[in-house]
Every structure is written in structure tokens, then in C-alpha cells.
Design an enzyme around this catalytic site. Structure first.
Site, mmCIF file in Angstrom:
data_model
loop_
_atom_site.group_PDB
_atom_site.id
_atom_site.type_symbol
_atom_site.label_atom_id
_atom_site.label_comp_id
_atom_site.label_asym_id
_atom_site.label_seq_id
_atom_site.Cartn_x
_atom_site.Cartn_y
_atom_site.Cartn_z
ATOM 1 N N ARG A 52 10.861 42.860 -10.130
ATOM 2 C CA ARG A 52 11.871 42.610 -8.634
ATOM 3 C C ARG A 52 10.496 41.986 -8.601
ATOM 4 O O ARG A 52 10.761 40.424 -8.128
ATOM 5 C CB ARG A 52 12.313 43.149 -8.148
ATOM 6 C CG ARG A 52 13.239 43.100 -6.649
ATOM 7 C CD ARG A 52 13.973 43.047 -6.082
ATOM 8 N NE ARG A 52 13.522 45.149 -5.810
ATOM 9 C CZ ARG A 52 12.743 45.264 -4.822
ATOM 10 N NH1 ARG A 52 12.392 45.016 -3.559
ATOM 11 N NH2 ARG A 52 13.365 47.009 -4.342
ATOM 12 N N TYR A 105 25.568 21.113 1.710
ATOM 13 C CA TYR A 105 26.273 21.981 0.977
ATOM 14 C C TYR A 105 27.217 23.012 1.481
ATOM 15 O O TYR A 105 27.125 24.208 3.242
ATOM 16 C CB TYR A 105 25.327 22.381 0.087
ATOM 17 C CG TYR A 105 26.140 23.577 -0.992
ATOM 18 C CD1 TYR A 105 26.808 22.878 -1.607
ATOM 19 C CD2 TYR A 105 26.586 24.997 -0.864
ATOM 20 C CE1 TYR A 105 27.451 24.075 -2.817
ATOM 21 C CE2 TYR A 105 26.157 26.021 -2.447
ATOM 22 C CZ TYR A 105 27.236 25.479 -2.496
ATOM 23 O OH TYR A 105 27.234 26.351 -3.775
ATOM 24 N N ASP A 177 17.692 20.497 0.679
ATOM 25 C CA ASP A 177 17.883 21.045 -0.445
ATOM 26 C C ASP A 177 18.283 19.947 -0.914
ATOM 27 O O ASP A 177 18.874 18.815 -1.280
ATOM 28 C CB ASP A 177 19.439 21.753 -0.035
ATOM 29 C CG ASP A 177 20.710 21.847 -1.094
ATOM 30 O OD1 ASP A 177 20.466 21.799 -2.866
ATOM 31 O OD2 ASP A 177 21.178 22.953 -0.871
ATOM 32 N N LYS A 202 22.327 24.039 -11.157
ATOM 33 C CA LYS A 202 22.819 23.118 -11.688
ATOM 34 C C LYS A 202 22.090 22.279 -12.794
ATOM 35 O O LYS A 202 22.274 22.357 -14.173
ATOM 36 C CB LYS A 202 22.622 21.687 -10.747
ATOM 37 C CG LYS A 202 23.480 22.644 -9.333
ATOM 38 C CD LYS A 202 24.751 22.684 -9.819
ATOM 39 C CE LYS A 202 25.893 23.575 -8.559
ATOM 40 N NZ LYS A 202 25.556 23.889 -6.974
HETATM 41 C C1 PLP Z 1 25.779 24.491 -5.838
HETATM 42 C C2 PLP Z 1 24.977 24.080 -5.286
HETATM 43 C C3 PLP Z 1 24.195 25.038 -4.276
HETATM 44 C C4 PLP Z 1 24.288 26.650 -4.752
HETATM 45 O O1 PLP Z 1 23.865 27.544 -5.869
HETATM 46 P P1 PLP Z 1 24.792 28.083 -6.450
HETATM 47 O O2 PLP Z 1 23.796 28.615 -7.472
HETATM 48 O O3 PLP Z 1 25.957 27.850 -6.475
HETATM 49 O O4 PLP Z 1 24.402 28.982 -5.450
HETATM 50 C C5 PLP Z 1 23.474 24.931 -3.529
HETATM 51 N N1 PLP Z 1 22.979 23.594 -3.258
HETATM 52 C C6 PLP Z 1 23.542 22.223 -3.633
HETATM 53 C C7 PLP Z 1 23.613 20.993 -2.891
HETATM 54 C C8 PLP Z 1 24.375 22.616 -4.409
HETATM 55 O O5 PLP Z 1 25.322 21.981 -5.287
#
Ligand code: PLP
Length: 386
Positions: A52, A105, A177, A202
Site C-alpha cells: 500500500r 466536477y 483539478d 481520462k
Molecule cells: C472524471 C473526473 C474526475 C474523477 O475521476 P474518476 O477517476 O472517475 O474518479 C475528477 N475530476 C474531473 C474533472 C473529472 O472529469
């Protein structure tokens, strides 16, 4: 080193593993210590101590992302949302006041309202285009500002340097973010932001087949984020870590194509009679264009547009018949996606003024001509169903 060279080489050490190009996948919980001294943490050469806490597989991805974002260190989380919540928890305590962009988000917002608020943190949302005027919201107990640019669903740009300079004046931590830029088109840490988080799910993973989050920190915030990730039990699975580092190798090339395809489709949509507005900061007449041009070097494949209000059955006829555009959450993979969204369901600081049906499009790596034919047929089905 330029970013594309770095994406190809950072985090890899072939000759530590028999010349194999990619880092090996270590499946590990228990890791054995060779001596009692190392067991007691007194041997600086022993860096891997428990599954971990990180393995050479997680270190490979973290080193590469850290080089890309220009940080002091990167910590992986099991999802993008896990990265967001870990970073926030590392920077807040009971009694604090925090400022969050209204265009954040949506699950980040739910975490703030449902969890953070329960632990005695006061959460306040600000208009995404506020810039230096964010100062009017600052209180003595303001501890953190959370930004996201461009905004989820509505794609407003934020004046990050202006917000950071207010934050620094009041000794407030800043988190952004940075998923939209993938750390490739925008370098928030170089502008003084303390922590950059990404849903690696993403563009880093890039193939819609793994969940992953990354948190890149400056020197000052790294220890507390590492500690939070450890205490919260954050870690990612070895095969997913491997997929993320593999995705990273081709990310620059993919992103340039997403940029090109996205701009072409955004311009095409602008000329459609069904479309009243396109939200894409790389378009010269977008309200955020000047900031985007100043701070970013490119755009990914994700943007928004507003259509005339249509009955649900007409929208269904359009979307359900598309060949290339899928209806689904997430984005950043090689495939195109198109979904309806409702920004006003998650806005409190200022109402979103898009009149009609707001849509979010992810333009993938398909040929743009095929995508346009697909959408043309979709708009025709929509018209027939009215
Ligand atoms: C998809 C997304 C997240 C969260 O990501 P996950 O891997 O689905 O938990 C956070 N911030 C933004 C801007 C996103 O598009």
C-alpha cells in the site's frame, strides 16, 4: 527535456530490469526486509516497505507524472475522485472555510457538501470567472481554494495566476483539478498552485480501461499529502498502474490529435442551426479564450455546446442512432462520446445561463469526416422526431 521526450522516458529504468523497456508489474502486499535494521526503518536504501505504501510499479508512474507536472512528488490514488478527496483532506481541518469553483466536477462538489461539511468545514462556492475578486470571499479562517479550469460541463476559464496571488497574500493553499489539460497543456505548479490533481482515468490511461488518480505536490504540501494518502488507505492496483504508465507514453501524440479534432468539430457545430452556443476555450470568440491562450498550450477533446430545447424523444432519436459517439460517463479515451448535461442542477453561486439543452462532447481519435457524417445524420433524426 521537452514534454514529449519526457513522456517517452520519465519513470523508466530498463537496465534495472534486464533491459526490458517497460517497468515490471509488481503484485505485492508483503515486502520482506533483509535485516532487522531495515525492518525498523533505519536503512535509507530500502524504499519499498509495504504494498500500500508503493512499489516500483507505482513509483514509475509517479515519477513520470511528477516530471510532467513539474512537482516535488506525485502520489497515486485509486481514482480521480480519490485523488481530489485525498488532496482536500490533506489541506483542511475542522473550523476551516474553503472556497470552491461553482463549475467544479459534480462528485467533488458532493464530497464537499456531504462529507467535508460533516467534519466542520465551511464550504463556499465562487463564480468561476471571478479572478482577483475572489478576495471578497476570503475570511480569517479560509484555508484552501479549489480550482478547476476549464469548468466541468460549462468550460469557463479561470484566471489561475490572479487567484493564486490572492491566496498567497493570505497564506491560503491552492489545489487545482488539472484533468482537462492532462498536465500536458497547462502547468499549474509553475504558476504557484500548491497541488495539481488529475483523474488519470481520462487522458493518462487514455483507453477507457482503468481508474486512477494522481496528486502532484510542491515541496511544502508533499509530506501532508503523502501522509493523508497513507492514512486514508489510498493505493492503486499494479495492473492499472502499469496501464496508466503505458498510456502516458503516447499521451502527447494523442492529445494533439484530440485538440485538432475537437477544434474542427467545435467550429462545425457553431455553424449548425440546431446549436446556439459552443463552449470551447480554443475558439477565438470564447469568453475564456484570452486566458486560455495566455496559460495553456493546447486543448483536449472535451468541450460543450448548447442546442435549442428539444423534446426528450427527439434527443433520444439523435443520440441512440449515433455510430461513433457513445453515451457514457468519463472521457479521455480514444473514442468519441456525447451526453446531455444539466449544469443548473449543480450550481449555487451563479446560475448557468445556457438556455436550451446543454451537451458535453468528447472528440476521440476517429476521422473527423466520419464524425461529422455521424452527427449530420443524428441532427436529421432529431428533426424528423420533432
Ligand atoms: C472524471 C473526473 C474526475 C474523477 O475521476 P474518476 O477517476 O472517475 O474518479 C475528477 N475530476 C474531473 C474533472 C473529472 O472529469
Amino acid at each position: 527535456m521537452k514534454d514529449d521526450s519526457l513522456l517517452a522516458h520519465a519513470g523508466r529504468h530498463p537496465f534495472k530490469n534486464k533491459g526490458v523497456v517497460n517497468p515490471p508489474v509488481y503484485h505485492a502486499s508483503t515486502i520482506l526486509f533483509p535485516t532487522l535494521d531495515s525492518f525498523h526503518g533505519r536503512d535509507p536504501k530500502v524504499k519499498v516497505t509495504y504494498g500500500r505504501k508503493g512499489t516500483p510499479t507505482s513509483h514509475a508512474l509517479e515519477d513520470a507524472v511528477c516530471a510532467l507536472e513539474g512537482g516535488a512528488g506525485t502520489v497515486t490514488a485509486s481514482s480521480g475522485l480519490g485523488a481530489v478527496t485525498t488532496a482536500i483532506q490533506a489541506c483542511t481541518k475542522a473550523g476551516d472555510h474553503v472556497l470552491i469553483t461553482d463549475s467544479v466536477y459534480a462528485p467533488t462538489r458532493l464530497y464537499m457538501d456531504k462529507m467535508l461539511a460533516r467534519f466542520g468545514v465551511t464550504v463556499e462556492y465562487y463564480e468561476p470567472t471571478i479572478g482577483a475578486d475572489i478576495e471578497k470571499y476570503i475570511k480569517p479562517e479560509t484555508a484552501m481554494i479549489f480550482m478547476e479550469a476549464p469548468g466541468s460541463w460549462t468550460f469557463e476559464m479561470q484566471d489561475v495566476p490572479a487567484i493564486v496571488s490572492v491566496a498567497k497574500k493570505h497564506e491560503i493553499l491552492t489545489i487545482i483539478d488539472n484533468t482537462w489539460s492532462a498536465g500536458y497543456f497547462f502547468k499549474p505548479l509553475s504558476l504557484g498552485v500548491d497541488i495539481s490533481v488529475q483523474a488519470a482515468t481520462k487522458y493518462i490511461v487514455g483507453h477507457s480501461d482503468a481508474m486512477m488518480g494522481v496528486i502532484t505536490c510542491n515541496e511544502a504540501t508533499l509530506p501532508r499529502v503523502r501522509e493523508a494518502a497513507w492514512l486514508l488507505g489510498m493505493c492503486a492496483g499494479p495492473d492499472d498502474l502499469y496501464l496508466a504508465q503505458r498510456g502516458l507514453r503516447s499521451m502527447g501524440t494523442r492529445l494533439r490529435q484530440h485538440h485538432e479534432n475537437g477544434v474542427k468539430l467545435a467550429n462545425w457545430l457553431k455553424n449548425r442551426p440546431e446549436v446556439t452556443r459552443v463552449m470551447h476555450p480554443a475558439l477565438p470568440d470564447d469568453p475564456g479564450h484570452e486566458i486560455w491562450k495566455r496559460d495553456f498550450t493546447g486543448a483536449c477533446g472535451l468541450f460543450g455546446f448548447v442546442m435549442n430545447e428539444v423534446p426528450e424523444k427527439a434527443l433520444a432519436a439523435m443520440l441512440e442512432g449515433l455510430h461513433f459517439f457513445g453515451m457514457g460517463y468519463s472521457w479521455g479515451g480514444f473514442e468519441s462520446l456525447l451526453i446531455p448535461v444539466n449544469p443548473n442542477s449543480v450550481r449555487t453561486a451563479a446560475k448557468w445561463d445556457g438556455e436550451g439543452q446543454t451537451m458535453r462532447m468528447h472528440v476521440g481519435l476517429e476521422d473527423v469526416e466520419d464524425l461529422i457524417l455521424d452527427l449530420e445524420a443524428g441532427f436529421e433524426r432529431l428533426k424528423q422526431a420533432l
